[in-house]
Design a protein around this motif. Structure first.
Motif, PDB file in Angstrom:
ATOM      1  N   ILE A  87     -23.278   4.886  -1.413  1.00  0.00           N
ATOM      2  CA  ILE A  87     -24.445   5.455  -1.930  1.00  0.00           C
ATOM      3  C   ILE A  87     -24.309   6.357  -3.449  1.00  0.00           C
ATOM      4  CG2 ILE A  87     -26.740   7.002  -1.560  1.00  0.00           C
ATOM      5  CD1 ILE A  87     -26.898   6.159   0.938  1.00  0.00           C
ATOM      6  N   LEU A  88     -23.079   7.131  -3.180  1.00  0.00           N
ATOM      7  CA  LEU A  88     -22.630   8.255  -3.984  1.00  0.00           C
ATOM      8  C   LEU A  88     -21.501   7.234  -5.385  1.00  0.00           C
ATOM      9  CD1 LEU A  88     -21.537  11.066  -1.625  1.00  0.00           C
ATOM     10  CD2 LEU A  88     -23.292  11.505  -3.117  1.00  0.00           C
ATOM     11  N   GLN A  89     -21.237   6.242  -4.305  1.00  0.00           N
ATOM     12  CA  GLN A  89     -20.244   5.180  -5.266  1.00  0.00           C
ATOM     13  C   GLN A  89     -18.669   6.012  -5.294  1.00  0.00           C
ATOM     14  OE1 GLN A  89     -22.449   4.679  -8.980  1.00  0.00           O
ATOM     15  NE2 GLN A  89     -23.754   3.075  -8.019  1.00  0.00           N
ATOM     16  N   ILE A  90     -18.536   5.975  -4.519  1.00  0.00           N
ATOM     17  CA  ILE A  90     -17.037   7.481  -4.267  1.00  0.00           C
ATOM     18  C   ILE A  90     -15.553   5.968  -4.896  1.00  0.00           C
ATOM     19  CG2 ILE A  90     -15.711   8.656  -3.573  1.00  0.00           C
ATOM     20  CD1 ILE A  90     -18.041  10.235  -2.726  1.00  0.00           C
ATOM     21  N   GLY A  91     -16.301   5.321  -3.704  1.00  0.00           N
ATOM     22  CA  GLY A  91     -15.345   3.868  -3.306  1.00  0.00           C
ATOM     23  C   GLY A  91     -14.192   4.741  -2.287  1.00  0.00           C
ATOM     24  N   CYS A  92     -13.177   4.502  -2.369  1.00  0.00           N
ATOM     25  CA  CYS A  92     -11.955   4.951  -1.842  1.00  0.00           C
ATOM     26  C   CYS A  92     -11.381   6.238  -2.133  1.00  0.00           C
ATOM     27  CB  CYS A  92     -10.687   3.982  -2.346  1.00  0.00           C
ATOM     28  SG  CYS A  92      -9.490   4.085  -1.696  1.00  0.00           S
ATOM     29  N   LEU A  93     -11.934   7.057  -0.722  1.00  0.00           N
ATOM     30  CA  LEU A  93     -11.745   7.841  -0.668  1.00  0.00           C
ATOM     31  C   LEU A  93     -10.398   8.694  -1.088  1.00  0.00           C
ATOM     32  CD1 LEU A  93     -13.465   9.518   2.789  1.00  0.00           C
ATOM     33  CD2 LEU A  93     -13.985  10.059   0.072  1.00  0.00           C
ATOM     34  N   SER A  94      -9.006   7.895  -0.535  1.00  0.00           N
ATOM     35  CA  SER A  94      -7.411   8.616  -1.425  1.00  0.00           C
ATOM     36  C   SER A  94      -7.993   8.183  -2.786  1.00  0.00           C
ATOM     37  CB  SER A  94      -6.746   7.154  -0.267  1.00  0.00           C
ATOM     38  OG  SER A  94      -5.552   7.354  -1.200  1.00  0.00           O
ATOM     39  N   VAL A 102     -10.242  11.289  -3.938  1.00  0.00           N
ATOM     40  CA  VAL A 102      -9.411  13.028  -4.000  1.00  0.00           C
ATOM     41  C   VAL A 102      -7.954  12.707  -4.686  1.00  0.00           C
ATOM     42  CG1 VAL A 102      -8.570  14.300  -1.810  1.00  0.00           C
ATOM     43  CG2 VAL A 102     -10.695  12.410  -2.071  1.00  0.00           C
ATOM     44  N   PHE A 103      -6.827  11.860  -4.222  1.00  0.00           N
ATOM     45  CA  PHE A 103      -5.563  12.039  -4.646  1.00  0.00           C
ATOM     46  C   PHE A 103      -4.956  10.796  -5.755  1.00  0.00           C
ATOM     47  CE2 PHE A 103      -5.848  12.265  -0.003  1.00  0.00           C
ATOM     48  CZ  PHE A 103      -5.307  14.172  -0.025  1.00  0.00           C
ATOM     49  N   HIS A 104      -5.638  10.629  -6.388  1.00  0.00           N
ATOM     50  CA  HIS A 104      -6.106   9.076  -7.307  1.00  0.00           C
ATOM     51  C   HIS A 104      -4.788   8.751  -7.299  1.00  0.00           C
ATOM     52  CE1 HIS A 104      -8.765  12.175 -10.296  1.00  0.00           C
ATOM     53  NE2 HIS A 104      -8.073  13.064  -9.021  1.00  0.00           N
ATOM     54  N   LEU A 105      -4.430   8.291  -6.065  1.00  0.00           N
ATOM     55  CA  LEU A 105      -3.579   6.697  -4.884  1.00  0.00           C
ATOM     56  C   LEU A 105      -4.137   6.386  -3.658  1.00  0.00           C
ATOM     57  CD1 LEU A 105      -1.000   9.630  -4.298  1.00  0.00           C
ATOM     58  CD2 LEU A 105      -0.660   7.875  -6.206  1.00  0.00           C
ATOM     59  N   PRO A 106      -4.267   4.717  -4.443  1.00  0.00           N
ATOM     60  CA  PRO A 106      -4.398   3.919  -3.614  1.00  0.00           C
ATOM     61  C   PRO A 106      -4.045   4.298  -2.246  1.00  0.00           C
ATOM     62  CG  PRO A 106      -2.385   3.278  -4.825  1.00  0.00           C
ATOM     63  CD  PRO A 106      -2.470   4.007  -4.938  1.00  0.00           C
ATOM     64  N   CYS A 107      -5.517   3.675  -0.870  1.00  0.00           N
ATOM     65  CA  CYS A 107      -4.359   3.759   0.324  1.00  0.00           C
ATOM     66  C   CYS A 107      -3.978   2.887   0.926  1.00  0.00           C
ATOM     67  CB  CYS A 107      -5.878   4.270   1.234  1.00  0.00           C
ATOM     68  SG  CYS A 107      -7.602   2.479   1.647  1.00  0.00           S
ATOM     69  N   ARG A 153       3.422  -3.195  -1.117  1.00  0.00           N
ATOM     70  CA  ARG A 153       1.708  -3.257  -2.139  1.00  0.00           C
ATOM     71  C   ARG A 153       2.640  -2.159  -3.145  1.00  0.00           C
ATOM     72  NH1 ARG A 153      -3.137  -4.541  -0.229  1.00  0.00           N
ATOM     73  NH2 ARG A 153      -3.507  -5.136  -2.118  1.00  0.00           N
ATOM     74  N   ALA A 154       3.025  -1.148  -3.089  1.00  0.00           N
ATOM     75  CA  ALA A 154       3.425  -0.190  -3.421  1.00  0.00           C
ATOM     76  C   ALA A 154       4.292   0.069  -4.117  1.00  0.00           C
ATOM     77  CB  ALA A 154       2.769   1.375  -3.330  1.00  0.00           C
ATOM     78  N   ILE A 155       5.398  -0.249  -4.127  1.00  0.00           N
ATOM     79  CA  ILE A 155       6.389  -0.499  -4.889  1.00  0.00           C
ATOM     80  C   ILE A 155       6.617  -1.756  -5.321  1.00  0.00           C
ATOM     81  CG2 ILE A 155       8.808  -0.511  -4.429  1.00  0.00           C
ATOM     82  CD1 ILE A 155       8.492   1.060  -1.471  1.00  0.00           C
ATOM     83  N   PHE A 156       6.912  -2.543  -5.499  1.00  0.00           N
ATOM     84  CA  PHE A 156       6.634  -3.785  -5.842  1.00  0.00           C
ATOM     85  C   PHE A 156       5.395  -4.678  -6.790  1.00  0.00           C
ATOM     86  CE2 PHE A 156       9.515  -3.701  -2.479  1.00  0.00           C
ATOM     87  CZ  PHE A 156      10.588  -3.782  -2.957  1.00  0.00           C
ATOM     88  N   LEU A 157       4.340  -4.384  -5.836  1.00  0.00           N
ATOM     89  CA  LEU A 157       3.381  -5.321  -6.681  1.00  0.00           C
ATOM     90  C   LEU A 157       2.483  -3.940  -7.343  1.00  0.00           C
ATOM     91  CD1 LEU A 157       2.772  -7.616  -3.738  1.00  0.00           C
ATOM     92  CD2 LEU A 157       3.619  -7.936  -5.940  1.00  0.00           C
ATOM     93  N   TYR A 158       1.667  -3.021  -6.663  1.00  0.00           N
ATOM     94  CA  TYR A 158       0.992  -2.107  -7.341  1.00  0.00           C
ATOM     95  C   TYR A 158      -0.368  -2.828  -7.562  1.00  0.00           C
ATOM     96  CZ  TYR A 158      -1.807   1.295  -8.873  1.00  0.00           C
ATOM     97  OH  TYR A 158      -3.059   2.121  -9.040  1.00  0.00           O
ATOM     98  N   ILE A 159      -0.859  -3.343  -7.160  1.00  0.00           N
ATOM     99  CA  ILE A 159      -2.462  -4.341  -7.039  1.00  0.00           C
ATOM    100  C   ILE A 159      -3.622  -3.326  -7.213  1.00  0.00           C
ATOM    101  CG2 ILE A 159      -4.306  -5.834  -6.064  1.00  0.00           C
ATOM    102  CD1 ILE A 159      -1.524  -7.441  -4.310  1.00  0.00           C
ATOM    103  N   PRO A 160      -3.951  -2.786  -8.193  1.00  0.00           N
ATOM    104  CA  PRO A 160      -5.276  -1.218  -7.960  1.00  0.00           C
ATOM    105  C   PRO A 160      -6.262  -2.112  -7.146  1.00  0.00           C
ATOM    106  CG  PRO A 160      -4.969  -2.716 -10.145  1.00  0.00           C
ATOM    107  CD  PRO A 160      -3.481  -3.084  -9.017  1.00  0.00           C
TER     108      PRO A 160
END
Length: 114
Positions: free
Chosen positions: A28-35, A38-43, A107-114
């Motif tokens: 509802i708040l359209q926050i999406g992923c909390l990570s 808050v941290f601007h990093l994927p979880c 995924r974070a090191i080799f692919l980084y899929i946003p």
């Protein structure tokens, strides 16, 4: 499976209800992923929603692209809801969490899929 024999307890139902309310509020708040919010990093679960939407649209290749472990999410939630009740569930939760973190790091090191 003995790990799920207590699935229908009141505590587990309350956990699932609270989790659904939490997800609803985030949507509802359209926050999406909390990570990411808050941290601007994927979880480790980033891409899971897009993967399930692709899967439900019968687009398996896109689902695997967005998150290769999307098919383990229902098992993960059931084990998470039962982790207090069973040593086997605690071990399975540890294994599943480790698998998700390893795939996340790859995924974070080799692919980084946003």
């Amino acid at each position: 499976m003995n790990a799920f024999k207590n699935w229908n307890t009141r505590k587990n139902r309350e956990f699932v209800i609270l989790a659904l309310i939490f997800v609803g509020v985030i949507n509802i708040l359209q926050i999406g992923c909390l990570s990411r919010f808050v941290f601007h990093l994927p979880c480790p679960f980033c891409g899971m929603s897009r993967a399930w939407i692709s899967f439900l649209n019968l687009n398996i290749s896109d689902a695997l692209y967005f998150h290769p472990l999307f098919w383990l999410a229902p098992l993960y939630v059931m084990v998470l809801a039962d982790w207090i009740n069973s040593k086997r569930s605690q071990k399975l939760l540890f294994i599943l969490t480790t698998v998700f973190v390893v795939v996340f790091l790859y995924r974070a090191i080799f692919l980084y899929i946003p």
